[in-house]
Design a protein around this motif. Structure first.
Motif, PDB file in Angstrom:
ATOM      1  N   UNK A 167       0.991  -1.062  -0.100  1.00 19.77           N
ATOM      2  CA  UNK A 167       0.175   0.217  -0.017  1.00 19.77           C
ATOM      3  C   UNK A 167       0.973   1.608   0.005  1.00 19.77           C
ATOM      4  N   UNK A 168       1.702   0.933   0.569  1.00 22.48           N
ATOM      5  CA  UNK A 168       2.667   2.035   0.877  1.00 22.48           C
ATOM      6  C   UNK A 168       3.350   2.316  -0.691  1.00 22.48           C
ATOM      7  N   UNK A 169       4.242   1.278  -1.687  1.00 23.49           N
ATOM      8  CA  UNK A 169       4.885   1.463  -2.510  1.00 23.49           C
ATOM      9  C   UNK A 169       3.519   1.948  -3.415  1.00 23.49           C
ATOM     10  N   UNK A 170       2.364   1.981  -3.562  1.00 24.20           N
ATOM     11  CA  UNK A 170       1.029   1.999  -4.373  1.00 24.20           C
ATOM     12  C   UNK A 170       1.139   3.829  -3.940  1.00 24.20           C
ATOM     13  N   UNK A 171       1.650   4.370  -3.526  1.00 18.96           N
ATOM     14  CA  UNK A 171       1.355   6.410  -3.188  1.00 18.96           C
ATOM     15  C   UNK A 171       2.421   6.069  -4.373  1.00 18.96           C
ATOM     16  N   UNK A 172       2.820   5.704  -4.351  1.00 23.20           N
ATOM     17  CA  UNK A 172       4.017   6.102  -5.885  1.00 23.20           C
ATOM     18  C   UNK A 172       3.305   5.492  -7.542  1.00 23.20           C
ATOM     19  N   UNK A 173       2.753   6.665  -9.238  1.00 29.79           N
ATOM     20  CA  UNK A 173       2.485   6.110  -9.064  1.00 29.79           C
ATOM     21  C   UNK A 173       3.401   6.534 -10.436  1.00 29.79           C
ATOM     22  N   UNK A 174       3.538   4.987 -11.105  1.00 32.46           N
ATOM     23  CA  UNK A 174       4.920   4.213 -11.608  1.00 32.46           C
ATOM     24  C   UNK A 174       4.134   3.998 -13.573  1.00 32.46           C
ATOM     25  N   UNK A 175       4.883   4.441 -14.660  1.00 34.27           N
ATOM     26  CA  UNK A 175       5.213   3.567 -15.493  1.00 34.27           C
ATOM     27  C   UNK A 175       4.950   1.728 -16.224  1.00 34.27           C
TER      28      UNK A 175
END
Length: 385
Positions: A167-175
């Motif tokens: 969840x914490x990593x999903x806070x960054x939107x990555x292509x």
């Protein structure tokens, strides 16, 4: 012998009345002149125009990228028209709550690991007592069950920690693909739900041309049928129909058609393209064509003047217009090859009116009208320039 005044009046009165009546009568109207008209012989000629549709170049795959969790956007790195690569950060959410949840899950893992270690030590000690027959087998089974429960709680806590870390990593939107940013649908400060589109990316790769066709033409366009495509810049490609919409657009009542371009064709995204479906091409077909000057509006329809060469009179003939080919109208019905149609001067004719054919000589002389000359008319004399 002399007449009395009354007798002379009776004699002269009929003469005077006849003279008065003769002076009041109107002269007979002059005969209507015979009009000269240009005519043409109806015949079949090759159809030169082709159906052309305007379309737009679009990517084969266009992805709307969004966060997998909800939150408030604090930063957006992607800009419109920017090229992105896999792994590049596009936008970020406020991750404070996700970090706190991950810390709580990490503490639960520590507590579960402590309980598991305690249960493991108890089970080992009671197993040694059982080997010396100081305890019963049931007591050892209870200690083993406690150890297994503690182990399961540890695994549950570890899974919870892994989920919170994600969840914490999903806070960054990555292509996750390479492409071009074609739209920005959220701005910093905006609170978005999970899955809400934030950035639109046109993936690198094959491109399509999308155009719309009316209901009377969609049945002729089939998947995998060939089409010719020409973009505004002048480049031409051989395309193929990839997809035909199953239902019409509710607003325009047209059907969307997607044409796939060759892999090496990379026209600019959004460029205007002209599509020529071969299934709708009539180029080379034999049709009857008339100049627009031969057409006239009659009621709710269109008609032409047909010349009867025997009587040299004209009659009105209704016709059906199919389409246009340049400056000429394509006739769908009403005429047969060999008919003589008036091509000029149609606005001054009446049904059954006698006419004469107006001919132009190709010798450099002035046009000369042929046929009988009405009374009072002068035939023009041809003179060389």
């Amino acid at each position: 012998m002399s007449l009395s005044p009354s007798a002379r009046l009776r004699v002269l009165l009929p003469v005077v009345l006849a003279a008065v009546l003769a002076g009041c009568s109107k002269p007979a109207p002059a005969p209507e002149p015979i009009r000269s008209v240009k005519v043409m012989t109806v015949g079949e000629s090759a159809f030169g125009a082709a159906h052309e549709f305007a379309g737009e170049v679009r990517p084969r795959i266009e992805t709307r990228v969004g966060f997998r969790v909800g939150g408030k956007i604090v930063q957006r790195q992607a800009e419109l028209g920017q090229r992105v690569k896999p792994g590049q950060v596009l936008a970020q959410l406020d991750a404070q709550d996700f970090r706190l949840a991950a810390d709580a899950a990490r503490a639960q893992v520590t507590a579960a690991a402590t309980n598991r270690d305690l249960a493991a030590a108890d089970f080992k000690r009671f197993q040694a007592l059982k080997d010396q027959n100081f305890i019963s087998g049931a007591e050892l089974e209870r200690r083993e069950t406690t150890f297994k429960a503690a182990q399961a709680q540890l695994e549950q806590a570890q899974a919870q920690l892994s989920s919170q870390s994600n969840q914490a990593r999903y806070a960054s939107l990555v292509a996750d693909v390479a492409g071009v940013v074609t739209a920005i649908e959220a701005e910093p400060g905006q609170v978005v739900a999970a899955g809400a589109p934030v950035v639109r990316i046109a993936q690198d790769g094959p491109r399509d041309v999308v155009f719309s066709v009316p209901e009377d033409k969609v049945a002729a366009i089939k998947p995998n049928s060939p089409v010719a495509v020409r973009v505004w810049a002048g480049d031409s490609f051989d395309g193929q129909v990839r997809e035909v919409a199953a239902s019409a657009d509710p607003v325009t009542r047209t059907y969307a058609v997607k044409v796939s371009l060759p892999a090496n064709a990379q026209p600019p995204l959004g460029a205007t393209a002209y599509v020529f479906p071969q299934a709708l091409s009539m180029a080379g077909a034999l049709v009857i064509k008339l100049p627009t000057s031969a057409l006239r509006q009659e009621g709710q329809g269109t008609s032409v003047w047909v010349l009867d060469k025997g009587s040299m009179t004209v009659r009105s003939q209704p016709v059906q217009i199919a389409t246009a080919d340049g400056n000429e109208a394509v006739i769908a019905g009403g005429l047969q090859p060999g008919m003589l149609v008036v091509s000029a001067g149609v606005h001054v004719l009446q049904p059954g009116q006698k006419v004469r054919i107006y001919e132009e000589h190709a010798t450099g002389l002035a046009p000369v009208a042929t046929g009988p000359v009405p009374a009072g008319a002068v035939r023009p004399v041809a003179t060389s320039k």
